[in-house]
Design a protein around this motif. Sequence first.
Motif, short mmCIF file in Angstrom:
data_model
loop_
_atom_site.label_atom_id
_atom_site.label_comp_id
_atom_site.label_asym_id
_atom_site.label_seq_id
_atom_site.Cartn_x
_atom_site.Cartn_y
_atom_site.Cartn_z
N ASP A 94 0.81 -1.22 0.00
CA ASP A 94 0.00 0.00 0.00
C ASP A 94 0.84 1.28 0.00
O ASP A 94 0.28 2.38 0.05
N GLU A 97 0.38 3.49 -3.22
CA GLU A 97 -0.99 4.00 -3.28
C GLU A 97 -1.26 5.07 -2.22
O GLU A 97 -1.90 6.09 -2.49
N ARG A 116 4.11 8.57 -8.61
CA ARG A 116 4.00 7.12 -8.42
C ARG A 116 5.17 6.40 -9.07
O ARG A 116 5.69 5.42 -8.52
N THR A 139 -1.35 -2.07 -6.86
CA THR A 139 -1.65 -0.67 -6.54
C THR A 139 -2.86 -0.22 -7.35
O THR A 139 -2.88 -0.37 -8.58
#
Length: 245
Positions: A94, A97, A116, A139
């Motif tokens: 995670d 994200e 990202r 993700t």
Amino acid sequence: MEFPAHLATMPMHAITEIHGEPGLLARFRLEIRDFAEAERARLTDALDLAAHLHRDDRRVREPYLNHLLRVAIRMLHHYRVRDVDVIVAGLLHDTVEDHPADLADLGGGHAGTDVREAALATLADRFGPRVARLVAAVTNPVYDPTRDRHEQYREHVAASLDREPWARVIKVSDFTDNGVGVIHSVGPKVPTWAAKYRPLVPVLRDLVTRPDTPLAPPVKRHILDQLDLAEERFSAILDAPAHPN
């Protein structure tokens, strides 16, 4: 803190309720004690990074790290996974994200790229490109606000995991904690979570049963039983008749 001798066999939500994060940390260390020293060091480094990035995050009544520990422990204990890259990716699944900017800042040297992408580059530098690829596969996308989020989520999972068999293992453990574990949550978001995860059951059932999913047949049967249990719990939450006034 003293833990019972049977900590290694306790259900994870029981550990969570009775012993909290310290108990889950102790269970994780028990699960990795037979790994080589260098492998334990990588796993500990991933755990430390996850704990740092999620240090202020909560999941209703508990620290977010509890969820990440359960995902990793489930893969180690129930799924019999001994691939360190997969466990590392599970602990960090995670991070991109939830904390892409923080993760990108830790890497440095990736200025000018999408945040990202920079976060994934940081993971690749620190843990290797395979870990970054696995994290990328689990993700969630940046959602199109004009479309149904649950539909986009389901489509993304099906497409992304089709290409990454080991990412399926991470996602199933994550789903089990979120879906089967929804009964351990409280509050108005519970029906929302059940509605989000319910359509994923047939998608995951298909992915788990594929020949290239790298799990032993007894593990696949265990997971299919868990998916059935998740469906029962979603039905209890979403299909229960309304109480009369």
